[in-house]
Motif scaffolding. Structure first.
Motif, PDB file in Angstrom:
ATOM      1  N   VAL A  33      33.865  48.033  22.466  1.00 23.80           N
ATOM      2  CA  VAL A  33      33.761  48.125  23.920  1.00 23.80           C
ATOM      3  C   VAL A  33      32.482  47.416  24.355  1.00 23.80           C
ATOM      4  CG1 VAL A  33      33.590  49.696  25.878  1.00 23.80           C
ATOM      5  CG2 VAL A  33      34.978  50.331  23.887  1.00 23.80           C
ATOM      6  N   PRO A  34      32.579  46.379  25.200  1.00 23.66           N
ATOM      7  CA  PRO A  34      31.378  45.656  25.630  1.00 23.66           C
ATOM      8  C   PRO A  34      30.409  46.546  26.399  1.00 23.66           C
ATOM      9  CG  PRO A  34      33.371  44.467  26.250  1.00 23.66           C
ATOM     10  CD  PRO A  34      33.805  45.813  25.771  1.00 23.66           C
ATOM     11  N   MET A  35      29.114  46.388  26.097  1.00 22.21           N
ATOM     12  CA  MET A  35      28.060  47.072  26.845  1.00 22.21           C
ATOM     13  C   MET A  35      27.376  46.073  27.785  1.00 22.21           C
ATOM     14  SD  MET A  35      26.351  49.337  23.794  1.00 22.21           S
ATOM     15  CE  MET A  35      24.869  49.634  24.707  1.00 22.21           C
ATOM     16  N   PHE A  36      26.794  45.034  27.188  1.00 20.85           N
ATOM     17  CA  PHE A  36      26.130  43.994  27.971  1.00 20.85           C
ATOM     18  C   PHE A  36      25.949  42.765  27.105  1.00 20.85           C
ATOM     19  CE2 PHE A  36      22.699  46.611  26.193  1.00 20.85           C
ATOM     20  CZ  PHE A  36      21.963  45.654  25.525  1.00 20.85           C
ATOM     21  N   ARG A  37      25.585  41.669  27.768  1.00 18.78           N
ATOM     22  CA  ARG A  37      25.256  40.446  27.042  1.00 18.78           C
ATOM     23  C   ARG A  37      24.229  39.661  27.840  1.00 18.78           C
ATOM     24  NH1 ARG A  37      30.452  36.456  27.759  1.00 18.78           N
ATOM     25  NH2 ARG A  37      30.168  36.156  29.982  1.00 18.78           N
ATOM     26  N   ARG A  51      11.368  40.288  27.835  1.00 19.81           N
ATOM     27  CA  ARG A  51      11.942  41.504  28.407  1.00 19.81           C
ATOM     28  C   ARG A  51      13.069  41.108  29.356  1.00 19.81           C
ATOM     29  NH1 ARG A  51       8.586  46.568  30.318  1.00 19.81           N
ATOM     30  NH2 ARG A  51       8.677  46.775  28.054  1.00 19.81           N
ATOM     31  N   LEU A  52      14.242  41.700  29.135  1.00 25.11           N
ATOM     32  CA  LEU A  52      15.394  41.474  29.997  1.00 25.11           C
ATOM     33  C   LEU A  52      15.720  42.777  30.715  1.00 25.11           C
ATOM     34  CD1 LEU A  52      17.543  39.428  27.465  1.00 25.11           C
ATOM     35  CD2 LEU A  52      16.160  38.540  29.350  1.00 25.11           C
ATOM     36  N   SER A  53      15.676  42.741  32.027  1.00 29.15           N
ATOM     37  CA  SER A  53      15.944  43.929  32.834  1.00 29.15           C
ATOM     38  C   SER A  53      17.447  44.119  33.013  1.00 29.15           C
ATOM     39  CB  SER A  53      15.285  43.787  34.207  1.00 29.15           C
ATOM     40  OG  SER A  53      15.920  42.745  34.935  1.00 29.15           O
ATOM     41  N   LYS A  54      17.820  45.258  33.552  1.00 31.17           N
ATOM     42  CA  LYS A  54      19.231  45.556  33.819  1.00 31.17           C
ATOM     43  C   LYS A  54      19.875  44.433  34.631  1.00 31.17           C
ATOM     44  CE  LYS A  54      22.192  48.736  36.335  1.00 31.17           C
ATOM     45  NZ  LYS A  54      22.313  50.017  37.030  1.00 31.17           N
ATOM     46  N   GLY A  59      27.094  42.581  32.614  1.00 31.66           N
ATOM     47  CA  GLY A  59      27.816  43.791  32.266  1.00 31.66           C
ATOM     48  C   GLY A  59      27.050  45.051  32.584  1.00 31.66           C
ATOM     49  N   ALA A  60      25.731  45.022  32.483  1.00 31.71           N
ATOM     50  CA  ALA A  60      24.916  46.203  32.785  1.00 31.71           C
ATOM     51  C   ALA A  60      24.447  46.194  34.232  1.00 31.71           C
ATOM     52  CB  ALA A  60      23.702  46.268  31.861  1.00 31.71           C
ATOM     53  N   ALA A  61      24.318  45.021  34.816  1.00 32.24           N
ATOM     54  CA  ALA A  61      23.742  44.888  36.152  1.00 32.24           C
ATOM     55  C   ALA A  61      24.448  45.737  37.200  1.00 32.24           C
ATOM     56  CB  ALA A  61      23.726  43.425  36.580  1.00 32.24           C
ATOM     57  N   THR A  62      25.752  45.864  37.095  1.00 31.66           N
ATOM     58  CA  THR A  62      26.517  46.626  38.088  1.00 31.66           C
ATOM     59  C   THR A  62      27.127  47.894  37.508  1.00 31.66           C
ATOM     60  OG1 THR A  62      28.483  45.305  37.616  1.00 31.66           O
ATOM     61  CG2 THR A  62      27.069  44.572  39.430  1.00 31.66           C
ATOM     62  N   ASP A  63      26.689  48.287  36.326  1.00 34.70           N
ATOM     63  CA  ASP A  63      27.242  49.454  35.633  1.00 34.70           C
ATOM     64  C   ASP A  63      26.345  50.665  35.863  1.00 34.70           C
ATOM     65  OD1 ASP A  63      28.192  51.359  33.807  1.00 34.70           O
ATOM     66  OD2 ASP A  63      28.756  49.820  32.356  1.00 34.70           O
ATOM     67  N   PHE A  70      16.464  50.359  33.192  1.00 32.98           N
ATOM     68  CA  PHE A  70      16.912  49.958  31.861  1.00 32.98           C
ATOM     69  C   PHE A  70      16.456  48.532  31.557  1.00 32.98           C
ATOM     70  CE2 PHE A  70      19.936  47.994  28.949  1.00 32.98           C
ATOM     71  CZ  PHE A  70      19.988  48.934  27.929  1.00 32.98           C
ATOM     72  N   TYR A  71      16.035  48.299  30.334  1.00 35.58           N
ATOM     73  CA  TYR A  71      15.666  46.956  29.881  1.00 35.58           C
ATOM     74  C   TYR A  71      15.781  46.893  28.367  1.00 35.58           C
ATOM     75  CZ  TYR A  71      11.256  49.093  28.529  1.00 35.58           C
ATOM     76  OH  TYR A  71      10.307  49.900  27.954  1.00 35.58           O
ATOM     77  N   ILE A  72      15.787  45.674  27.855  1.00 35.07           N
ATOM     78  CA  ILE A  72      15.669  45.456  26.418  1.00 35.07           C
ATOM     79  C   ILE A  72      14.510  44.500  26.195  1.00 35.07           C
ATOM     80  CG2 ILE A  72      18.105  45.912  25.928  1.00 35.07           C
ATOM     81  CD1 ILE A  72      18.472  42.885  25.599  1.00 35.07           C
ATOM     82  N   ASP A  73      13.803  44.713  25.112  1.00 28.09           N
ATOM     83  CA  ASP A  73      12.722  43.822  24.708  1.00 28.09           C
ATOM     84  C   ASP A  73      13.148  43.088  23.451  1.00 28.09           C
ATOM     85  OD1 ASP A  73      10.887  44.399  26.706  1.00 28.09           O
ATOM     86  OD2 ASP A  73       9.866  45.952  25.553  1.00 28.09           O
TER      87      ASP A  73
END
Length: 81
Positions: A33-37, A51-54, A59-63, A70-73
């Motif tokens: 199941v896709p989460m984000f990319r 750092r990538l923000s929501k 896929g995460a931006a509107t979820d 939320f972010y990923i480093d």
């Protein structure tokens, strides 16, 4: 579900266009199941941490499952610069 962080340590060289894709593993069906990319080019990565923000994650931006902060480093080795 618990909140927190998770670390994936990868020892590989990156160059050029990169696609980062995160998915949930579906245990019942064996599917994913896709989460984000996110996509980026290594020529535009700052030294150290990207750092990538929501809002920057497809896929995460509107979820609503992802909090607004939320972010990923993505942490790169010193010799990447």
């Amino acid at each position: 579900f618990t909140e927190g962080s998770i670390t994936f340590s990868l020892d590989c060289a990156l160059q050029g266009d990169v696609l980062l894709r995160c998915r949930h593993a579906e245990t019942k069906t064996g599917g994913r199941v896709p989460m984000f990319r996110a996509a980026f080019h290594t020529g535009y990565v700052p030294c150290g941490v990207l750092r990538l923000s929501k809002a920057q994650l497809d896929g995460a931006a509107t979820d609503a499952r992802f909090t607004e902060d939320f972010y990923i480093d993505l942490i790169f080795a010193n010799n990447f610069c």
